[in-house]
Design a protein around this motif. Structure first.
Motif, PDB file in Angstrom:
ATOM      1  N   GLY A   1       0.650  -1.245   0.530  1.00 21.91           N
ATOM      2  CA  GLY A   1       0.098   0.142   0.163  1.00 21.91           C
ATOM      3  C   GLY A   1       0.736   0.646  -0.129  1.00 21.91           C
ATOM      4  O   GLY A   1       0.488   2.336  -0.297  1.00 21.91           O
ATOM      5  N   LEU A   2       1.888   1.038   0.663  1.00 23.64           N
ATOM      6  CA  LEU A   2       3.139   2.163   0.900  1.00 23.64           C
ATOM      7  C   LEU A   2       3.411   2.478  -0.256  1.00 23.64           C
ATOM      8  O   LEU A   2       3.488   3.921  -0.954  1.00 23.64           O
ATOM      9  CB  LEU A   2       4.089   2.100   1.815  1.00 23.64           C
ATOM     10  CG  LEU A   2       5.047   3.526   1.883  1.00 23.64           C
ATOM     11  CD1 LEU A   2       4.176   5.015   2.908  1.00 23.64           C
ATOM     12  CD2 LEU A   2       6.336   2.940   3.403  1.00 23.64           C
ATOM     13  N   ARG A   3       3.868   2.264  -1.261  1.00 22.50           N
ATOM     14  CA  ARG A   3       3.984   1.666  -2.288  1.00 22.50           C
ATOM     15  C   ARG A   3       2.779   3.035  -3.714  1.00 22.50           C
ATOM     16  O   ARG A   3       3.989   3.714  -4.078  1.00 22.50           O
ATOM     17  CB  ARG A   3       4.449   0.764  -3.368  1.00 22.50           C
ATOM     18  CG  ARG A   3       5.754   0.011  -2.420  1.00 22.50           C
ATOM     19  CD  ARG A   3       6.064  -1.339  -3.461  1.00 22.50           C
ATOM     20  NE  ARG A   3       6.229  -1.407  -4.457  1.00 22.50           N
ATOM     21  CZ  ARG A   3       5.769  -1.654  -6.282  1.00 22.50           C
ATOM     22  NH1 ARG A   3       4.968  -2.964  -5.683  1.00 22.50           N
ATOM     23  NH2 ARG A   3       6.141  -1.988  -7.110  1.00 22.50           N
ATOM     24  N   GLY A   4       2.030   2.197  -3.000  1.00 27.18           N
ATOM     25  CA  GLY A   4       1.249   2.700  -3.987  1.00 27.18           C
ATOM     26  C   GLY A   4       1.079   4.623  -3.689  1.00 27.18           C
ATOM     27  O   GLY A   4       0.871   5.298  -4.557  1.00 27.18           O
ATOM     28  N   ILE A   5       0.900   5.467  -2.479  1.00 32.83           N
ATOM     29  CA  ILE A   5       0.893   6.108  -2.163  1.00 32.83           C
ATOM     30  C   ILE A   5       1.920   7.449  -2.665  1.00 32.83           C
ATOM     31  O   ILE A   5       2.316   7.759  -2.676  1.00 32.83           O
ATOM     32  CB  ILE A   5       0.720   6.245   0.047  1.00 32.83           C
ATOM     33  CG1 ILE A   5      -0.030   5.752  -0.269  1.00 32.83           C
ATOM     34  CG2 ILE A   5       1.091   8.206   0.302  1.00 32.83           C
ATOM     35  CD1 ILE A   5      -0.897   5.694   1.364  1.00 32.83           C
TER      36      ILE A   5
ATOM     37  N   ALA B   1      -8.170  -1.328  -3.101  1.00 32.54           N
ATOM     38  CA  ALA B   1      -8.085  -0.109  -3.516  1.00 32.54           C
ATOM     39  C   ALA B   1      -6.301   0.437  -3.218  1.00 32.54           C
ATOM     40  O   ALA B   1      -5.454   0.806  -4.471  1.00 32.54           O
ATOM     41  CB  ALA B   1      -8.081   1.446  -2.841  1.00 32.54           C
ATOM     42  N   PHE B   2      -5.877   0.745  -1.933  1.00 33.25           N
ATOM     43  CA  PHE B   2      -4.462   0.427  -1.560  1.00 33.25           C
ATOM     44  C   PHE B   2      -3.787  -0.959  -2.162  1.00 33.25           C
ATOM     45  O   PHE B   2      -2.277  -0.493  -3.225  1.00 33.25           O
ATOM     46  CB  PHE B   2      -3.871   0.159  -0.075  1.00 33.25           C
ATOM     47  CG  PHE B   2      -4.186   1.951   0.660  1.00 33.25           C
ATOM     48  CD1 PHE B   2      -3.835   3.144   0.183  1.00 33.25           C
ATOM     49  CD2 PHE B   2      -5.671   1.720   1.401  1.00 33.25           C
ATOM     50  CE1 PHE B   2      -4.212   4.594   0.512  1.00 33.25           C
ATOM     51  CE2 PHE B   2      -5.907   2.875   2.177  1.00 33.25           C
ATOM     52  CZ  PHE B   2      -5.402   3.362   2.001  1.00 33.25           C
ATOM     53  N   GLN B   3      -3.990  -2.275  -2.588  1.00 35.90           N
ATOM     54  CA  GLN B   3      -3.456  -3.283  -3.094  1.00 35.90           C
ATOM     55  C   GLN B   3      -3.144  -2.749  -4.585  1.00 35.90           C
ATOM     56  O   GLN B   3      -2.086  -3.153  -5.070  1.00 35.90           O
ATOM     57  CB  GLN B   3      -4.004  -4.442  -2.714  1.00 35.90           C
ATOM     58  CG  GLN B   3      -4.034  -4.446  -1.048  1.00 35.90           C
ATOM     59  CD  GLN B   3      -2.403  -4.408  -0.551  1.00 35.90           C
ATOM     60  OE1 GLN B   3      -1.560  -4.847  -0.535  1.00 35.90           O
ATOM     61  NE2 GLN B   3      -2.450  -3.445   0.339  1.00 35.90           N
ATOM     62  N   MET B   4      -4.532  -2.435  -5.127  1.00 37.75           N
ATOM     63  CA  MET B   4      -4.279  -2.213  -6.032  1.00 37.75           C
ATOM     64  C   MET B   4      -3.510  -1.125  -6.604  1.00 37.75           C
ATOM     65  O   MET B   4      -2.381  -1.229  -7.508  1.00 37.75           O
ATOM     66  CB  MET B   4      -5.631  -1.796  -6.867  1.00 37.75           C
ATOM     67  CG  MET B   4      -6.910  -3.015  -6.336  1.00 37.75           C
ATOM     68  SD  MET B   4      -8.370  -2.759  -7.869  1.00 37.75           S
ATOM     69  CE  MET B   4      -7.780  -2.721  -9.400  1.00 37.75           C
ATOM     70  N   LEU B   5      -2.949  -0.070  -5.954  1.00 33.70           N
ATOM     71  CA  LEU B   5      -2.156   0.808  -6.406  1.00 33.70           C
ATOM     72  C   LEU B   5      -1.472   0.984  -6.253  1.00 33.70           C
ATOM     73  O   LEU B   5      -0.413   0.983  -6.699  1.00 33.70           O
ATOM     74  CB  LEU B   5      -2.698   2.161  -5.825  1.00 33.70           C
ATOM     75  CG  LEU B   5      -3.927   2.757  -5.180  1.00 33.70           C
ATOM     76  CD1 LEU B   5      -4.272   4.023  -4.881  1.00 33.70           C
ATOM     77  CD2 LEU B   5      -3.657   3.515  -7.291  1.00 33.70           C
ATOM     78  N   GLY B   6      -0.952  -0.232  -5.528  1.00 33.29           N
ATOM     79  CA  GLY B   6       0.209  -0.474  -5.061  1.00 33.29           C
ATOM     80  C   GLY B   6       1.044  -1.539  -5.970  1.00 33.29           C
ATOM     81  O   GLY B   6       2.392  -1.493  -6.524  1.00 33.29           O
ATOM     82  N   THR B   7       0.097  -2.446  -6.754  1.00 36.82           N
ATOM     83  CA  THR B   7       0.334  -3.222  -7.572  1.00 36.82           C
ATOM     84  C   THR B   7       0.923  -2.480  -8.778  1.00 36.82           C
ATOM     85  O   THR B   7       1.835  -2.856  -9.370  1.00 36.82           O
ATOM     86  CB  THR B   7      -0.454  -4.521  -7.773  1.00 36.82           C
ATOM     87  OG1 THR B   7      -0.881  -5.080  -6.926  1.00 36.82           O
ATOM     88  CG2 THR B   7      -0.433  -5.834  -9.027  1.00 36.82           C
ATOM     89  N   ALA B   8       0.911  -1.698  -8.432  1.00 37.19           N
ATOM     90  CA  ALA B   8       0.372  -0.985 -10.557  1.00 37.19           C
ATOM     91  C   ALA B   8       1.281   0.108  -9.984  1.00 37.19           C
ATOM     92  O   ALA B   8       1.697   1.055 -11.422  1.00 37.19           O
ATOM     93  CB  ALA B   8      -0.946  -0.357 -10.596  1.00 37.19           C
ATOM     94  N   SER B   9       2.122   0.156  -9.067  1.00 39.05           N
ATOM     95  CA  SER B   9       2.824   1.745  -8.690  1.00 39.05           C
ATOM     96  C   SER B   9       3.696   2.359  -9.548  1.00 39.05           C
ATOM     97  O   SER B   9       4.115   3.575  -9.654  1.00 39.05           O
ATOM     98  CB  SER B   9       3.380   1.713  -7.490  1.00 39.05           C
ATOM     99  OG  SER B   9       4.282   0.632  -6.898  1.00 39.05           O
TER     100      SER B   9
END
Length: 375
Positions: free
Chosen positions: A10-14, A272-280
């Protein structure tokens, strides 16, 4: 220890979205200013205008953590497999986005620069940014991977822990020499940012110690305090001070989140956090192509800056970058990485194949590391 660090993902997405915010301000903030408009007031306090660049130290620390936790074979064959997996993770999307950027961007570029950029050597050779600006962080990624492969994966100095300790010591010495002399003796390899990867290695080597992980809350408090202080006018505008605070804050933040998860406290586990992290990684690369080429024309030449309020523009840019990043990740990056990895590993001395699809990103805990972005 958890097999999947959800908080780190999740942090990667942020971190990726923070870089988007930073480049939005740098690109469209200046357009608004040149056009006589107002800058986004949300980014006008203290050092908030540049705070989004903190996403880069976060990426670097996470990258060091991921590499430090991986499993791998040692020796020459192990080096090939390790570097093949890393190259397959980094290169396909970066190459495509770089080519897309030079095709659509209006600024000048040269064939030698493009060649060096695709080979991850533009900054080490010339000291300049690669064709796709954020690629400078990937050049540090590749440099760290190669150094880790030589010092640790090769097994040349014995145990994994000894190799990591030697690598950290050598990097620290090079940075010290660079900072203590007028001339940058080691240049690219002696830049302080390399210590952020070392911070990730330190986390990886201590994260299984319960005496360390029990202190996860103090780590997070210190991280938030440092990062908040870095945004204030109190620290001034010294880039060296701000960058140092970002590095320390990123280290404590990643350490705190990883330690908390070992202790059973998981943050940012939402879809949402996990998807953003995966696509970061896709978000990180795609957004600069969008901002630096495709969207510059309507903003500058069609005067969208006079129609769209700056804060609304920021929301739209972040949303658009995240959406495009998700599409590119699932529509291209996933299969391109898998294909390139299979192709590289078929030439492995040990003929390793993808026989364990349940292990993501080349063994070890399923955290995908890329860093990703300059400022």
């Amino acid at each position: 220890m958890p097999k999947v660090f959800l908080s780190i993902q999740g942090l990667r997405g942020i971190a990726a979205l923070l870089v988007v915010v930073h480049h939005y301000y740098a690109t469209y903030g200046s357009i608004h200013k040149l056009a006589g408009g107002d800058l986004p007031w949300l980014l006008s306090y203290g050092n908030l205008a540049v705070f989004g660049a903190v996403g880069v130290p976060i990426f670097f620390v996470i990258s060091g953590l991921v590499i430090g936790l991986q499993r791998f074979e040692t020796g020459a064959a192990g080096i090939y497999d390790f570097m093949a997996k890393r190259l397959a993770r980094i290169a396909p999307l970066y190459w495509v986005m770089t080519l897309a950027y030079v095709c659509w961007a209006s600024q000048l570029w040269t064939w030698p620069q493009l060649g060096r950029s695709l080979l991850f050597v533009e900054r080490p050779v010339t000291g300049e940014l690669p064709a796709l600006g954020v690629g400078w962080t990937l050049e540090y990624e590749m440099f760290f991977y190669m150094a880790f492969a030589v010092a640790v994966v090769s097994g040349i100095v014995g145990t994994r822990a000894r190799g990591a300790a030697i690598l950290i010591s050598v990097f620290a010495l090079m940075v010290y020499v660079n900072l203590s002399t007028d001339a940058a003796v080691f240049g690219f390899s002696g830049a302080p940012v390399i210590l952020e990867f070392c911070g990730g290695l330190i986390i990886a080597s201590t994260i299984q110690n319960r005496a360390v992980t029990r202190l996860w809350l103090p780590y997070l408090v210190v991280a938030l305090a440092i990062l908040f202080l870095s945004t204030t006018a109190f620290v001034g505008e010294s880039r060296n001070v701000i960058f140092s605070m970002w590095g320390a804050g990123a280290f404590c933040l990643v350490f705190g989140l990883a330690a908390a998860e070992v202790e059973g406290r998981v943050f940012m586990r939402g879809r949402a956090f996990q998807m953003l992290g995966t696509a970061s990684y896709a978000i990180y690369l795609v957004h600069l192509v969008l901002q630096g080429s495709l969207l510059k024309w309507p903003i500058w030449y069609w005067r969208w800056d006079e129609i769209i309020e700056p804060h609304l523009g920021l929301v739209l840019m972040v949303s658009f970058a995240a959406s495009c990043g998700l599409v590119v990740h699932y529509g291209f990056e996933v299969w391109a990485n898998a294909w390139f990895r299979r192709w590289l590993l078929q030439w492995s001395p040990t003929r390793l194949q993808l026989s364990h699809p349940q292990i993501a990103d080349g063994d070890g805990p399923r955290i995908r590391a890329v860093a990703q972005e300059p400022s």
